[in-house]
Design a protein around this motif. Sequence first.
Motif, PDB file in Angstrom:
ATOM      1  N   ARG A   1       4.865  -5.605   0.895  1.00  0.00           N
ATOM      2  CA  ARG A   1       4.520  -6.697   1.807  1.00  0.00           C
ATOM      3  C   ARG A   1       5.587  -7.798   1.828  1.00  0.00           C
ATOM      4  O   ARG A   1       5.851  -8.383   2.885  1.00  0.00           O
ATOM      5  CB  ARG A   1       3.168  -7.308   1.405  1.00  0.00           C
ATOM      6  CG  ARG A   1       1.997  -6.338   1.448  1.00  0.00           C
ATOM      7  CD  ARG A   1       1.601  -5.985   2.881  1.00  0.00           C
ATOM      8  NE  ARG A   1       0.479  -5.063   2.896  1.00  0.00           N
ATOM      9  CZ  ARG A   1      -0.799  -5.449   2.891  1.00  0.00           C
ATOM     10  NH1 ARG A   1      -1.110  -6.727   2.849  1.00  0.00           N
ATOM     11  NH2 ARG A   1      -1.769  -4.538   2.926  1.00  0.00           N
TER      12      ARG A   1
ATOM     13  N   ASN B   1       0.830  -1.203   0.000  1.00  0.00           N
ATOM     14  CA  ASN B   1       0.000   0.000   0.000  1.00  0.00           C
ATOM     15  C   ASN B   1       0.867   1.257   0.000  1.00  0.00           C
ATOM     16  O   ASN B   1       1.998   1.269   0.511  1.00  0.00           O
ATOM     17  CB  ASN B   1      -0.952   0.027   1.199  1.00  0.00           C
ATOM     18  CG  ASN B   1      -0.228  -0.101   2.527  1.00  0.00           C
ATOM     19  OD1 ASN B   1       0.138  -1.192   2.939  1.00  0.00           O
ATOM     20  ND2 ASN B   1      -0.014   1.034   3.192  1.00  0.00           N
TER      21      ASN B   1
ATOM     22  N   LEU C   1      -4.788  -2.177  -0.877  1.00  0.00           N
ATOM     23  CA  LEU C   1      -3.783  -3.011  -1.531  1.00  0.00           C
ATOM     24  C   LEU C   1      -3.648  -2.674  -3.017  1.00  0.00           C
ATOM     25  O   LEU C   1      -4.630  -2.597  -3.740  1.00  0.00           O
ATOM     26  CB  LEU C   1      -4.153  -4.481  -1.375  1.00  0.00           C
ATOM     27  CG  LEU C   1      -3.114  -5.504  -1.836  1.00  0.00           C
ATOM     28  CD1 LEU C   1      -1.863  -5.415  -0.969  1.00  0.00           C
ATOM     29  CD2 LEU C   1      -3.705  -6.912  -1.766  1.00  0.00           C
TER      30      LEU C   1
ATOM     31  N   ARG D   1      -7.007   1.278   6.643  1.00  0.00           N
ATOM     32  CA  ARG D   1      -7.506   0.148   5.861  1.00  0.00           C
ATOM     33  C   ARG D   1      -6.424  -0.347   4.913  1.00  0.00           C
ATOM     34  O   ARG D   1      -5.372   0.272   4.761  1.00  0.00           O
ATOM     35  CB  ARG D   1      -8.781   0.563   5.111  1.00  0.00           C
ATOM     36  CG  ARG D   1      -9.913   0.982   6.053  1.00  0.00           C
ATOM     37  CD  ARG D   1     -11.253   0.968   5.347  1.00  0.00           C
ATOM     38  NE  ARG D   1     -11.413   2.055   4.401  1.00  0.00           N
ATOM     39  CZ  ARG D   1     -12.203   3.118   4.606  1.00  0.00           C
ATOM     40  NH1 ARG D   1     -12.880   3.241   5.744  1.00  0.00           N
ATOM     41  NH2 ARG D   1     -12.318   4.053   3.680  1.00  0.00           N
ATOM     42  N   GLU D   2      -6.690  -1.454   4.233  1.00  0.00           N
ATOM     43  CA  GLU D   2      -5.647  -2.150   3.469  1.00  0.00           C
ATOM     44  C   GLU D   2      -5.141  -1.348   2.269  1.00  0.00           C
ATOM     45  O   GLU D   2      -3.949  -1.144   2.107  1.00  0.00           O
ATOM     46  CB  GLU D   2      -6.170  -3.509   3.012  1.00  0.00           C
ATOM     47  CG  GLU D   2      -5.084  -4.393   2.421  1.00  0.00           C
ATOM     48  CD  GLU D   2      -5.594  -5.792   2.140  1.00  0.00           C
ATOM     49  OE1 GLU D   2      -6.615  -5.925   1.432  1.00  0.00           O
ATOM     50  OE2 GLU D   2      -4.976  -6.747   2.623  1.00  0.00           O
TER      51      GLU D   2
END
Length: 261
Positions: A197, A181, A233, A230-231
């Motif tokens: 990640r 992210n 992604l 929040r993610e």
Amino acid sequence: MAELIVKFRYERGTADTGRLDLYDASVALGGIARATSIVTHAYLNGEVRTHGDAAHGADFYIKTPKRGSFIYEAVIFSAGAISSGIFYDFVKYAFNEAVGKTSQNEAHSRALLKRIEPTIAELPAALESPLSDVHRPIRKEPVILLNVTRPRGELLASFDSRTALYLLPQTIPAPHQIFGNVTKYNNLTGWGRFFDRLENKTISFNVSLKSSEDQKEMITWSQHENNLGREGLLYFQADAVVSANGEIKRYIVKNVSRHPI
């Protein structure tokens, strides 16, 4: 008129005799001039210029080298008001980030963060070439150490044979799938930071300003989601700029997607 001094002190080896190879010293002095100008312009104007003679709002001089190691003193005059403490903190941050010595958990003052924000990720890339020249005597004689200090000796940065290698990057296809992210992004420059990640760390990235609006919107969406906890992604297709020991320094992004590329 404000006067600030940044000392560049070469130590050990030939430097301890008060001498450096003439050609290496001249290359290093050119690097000092460009690095000092780039970082000062970024501090004063909130933008990054890669030409060392293009700083706006400051004049630069060099004092005669002194014996007892080999010391260059870069003198900066600025007509504007400068907080010397924040300026030196900015130099410390910029030089250390350029050679991979900053801690991602390091806390900065609000005043320093305000100076860093417009130059995120772009400034260390701009400092790569001049700081590589600053390392020229170290490459010739790896035992040499360079300490960059405030006038009274407070250490700002320390350069050696390891940082010399870090400043000799190469660009390769990304070694793995990139997903994570966006944590920071400057839509005026295309530079930002991305939590990878797989690498489990934040890595700088640059995306072309000619990219489609859809791609830019995905980047700002990811940053917004990250700010909300929040993610957010995203997947990047990119080349990686890596140091001589294989450490990823930044990504040059070609494509952005919410799905695996």
